[in-house]
Design a protein around this motif. Sequence first.
Motif, PDB file in Angstrom:
ATOM      1  N   LEU A  24       0.832  -1.200   0.000  1.00  0.00           N
ATOM      2  CA  LEU A  24       0.000   0.000   0.000  1.00  0.00           C
ATOM      3  C   LEU A  24       0.870   1.255   0.000  1.00  0.00           C
ATOM      4  O   LEU A  24       0.574   2.227  -0.687  1.00  0.00           O
ATOM      5  N   LYS A  29      -1.014   6.183  -4.847  1.00  0.00           N
ATOM      6  CA  LYS A  29      -1.982   6.890  -3.993  1.00  0.00           C
ATOM      7  C   LYS A  29      -1.682   6.717  -2.503  1.00  0.00           C
ATOM      8  O   LYS A  29      -2.545   6.924  -1.664  1.00  0.00           O
ATOM      9  N   TYR A  30      -0.447   6.363  -2.164  1.00  0.00           N
ATOM     10  CA  TYR A  30      -0.133   6.039  -0.774  1.00  0.00           C
ATOM     11  C   TYR A  30      -0.434   7.181   0.181  1.00  0.00           C
ATOM     12  O   TYR A  30      -0.882   6.948   1.303  1.00  0.00           O
ATOM     13  N   TRP A  33      -4.204   7.283   0.771  1.00  0.00           N
ATOM     14  CA  TRP A  33      -4.624   6.122   1.537  1.00  0.00           C
ATOM     15  C   TRP A  33      -4.143   6.202   2.977  1.00  0.00           C
ATOM     16  O   TRP A  33      -4.895   5.891   3.902  1.00  0.00           O
ATOM     17  N   THR A  36      -6.316   8.664   4.800  1.00  0.00           N
ATOM     18  CA  THR A  36      -7.654   8.124   5.028  1.00  0.00           C
ATOM     19  C   THR A  36      -7.650   7.114   6.178  1.00  0.00           C
ATOM     20  O   THR A  36      -8.518   7.158   7.054  1.00  0.00           O
ATOM     21  N   GLU A 114     -14.750   2.897   4.865  1.00  0.00           N
ATOM     22  CA  GLU A 114     -14.533   2.633   3.451  1.00  0.00           C
ATOM     23  C   GLU A 114     -14.938   3.843   2.640  1.00  0.00           C
ATOM     24  O   GLU A 114     -15.602   4.743   3.143  1.00  0.00           O
ATOM     25  N   ARG A 118     -14.554   4.014  -4.213  1.00  0.00           N
ATOM     26  CA  ARG A 118     -13.252   3.414  -4.553  1.00  0.00           C
ATOM     27  C   ARG A 118     -13.396   1.902  -4.587  1.00  0.00           C
ATOM     28  O   ARG A 118     -13.873   1.296  -3.637  1.00  0.00           O
ATOM     29  N   ILE A 123      -7.166  -1.465  -2.869  1.00  0.00           N
ATOM     30  CA  ILE A 123      -7.680  -0.372  -2.051  1.00  0.00           C
ATOM     31  C   ILE A 123      -7.566  -0.817  -0.586  1.00  0.00           C
ATOM     32  O   ILE A 123      -7.920  -1.942  -0.245  1.00  0.00           O
ATOM     33  N   PRO A 124      -7.067   0.040   0.303  1.00  0.00           N
ATOM     34  CA  PRO A 124      -6.933  -0.383   1.704  1.00  0.00           C
ATOM     35  C   PRO A 124      -8.286  -0.571   2.377  1.00  0.00           C
ATOM     36  O   PRO A 124      -9.235   0.152   2.097  1.00  0.00           O
TER      37      PRO A 124
END
Length: 155
Positions: A24, A29-30, A33, A36, A114, A118, A123-124
């Motif tokens: 991740l 997009k780390y 993410w 978030t 969540e 996405r 996706i995490p």
Amino acid sequence: VDLSRDHLRLVCIPEDALRDLDELDSSPKYQVWASTVWQGLCALHEYAEVKANGSRPAGFLLWCQETGAWQSNKLAMTESETVTSNATLRDRRRFPVHDEVDRSGRLHRVRRPEDPGRRGRNIPRVYFLDDTDGATGKMHVGFIGPHRYVRNTKS
């Protein structure tokens, strides 16, 4: 996760709850993410603090709606009936928990921050259990990692 462990004393994240965080972290997009996930963990902690200080909100989702601590449209408090009725999919949501919560050391998690917009295998996802009224008085994170480990009927 390290910041959470250092500063969010009412959020418990066992080592075996972490899956492929380096993957991740290496994603384009780390930063989004990581931010978030951090916001979600902070919201879990703030909720646990409110409860530890004697307030009795009606639940995490309603508390988020009232306070804005976490966008309630980015919070799934249940899984679909398809997931809960499918033993294979349901068992993928059996995550570690402190043995004070359950002697087996594992419980099903059905709540997760969540972003419904996405989608994707990497996706995490963060799954958690609310034990703020239980033995530990904490929020327990049972999983942080790529979505592919907790597949559903759409993934």
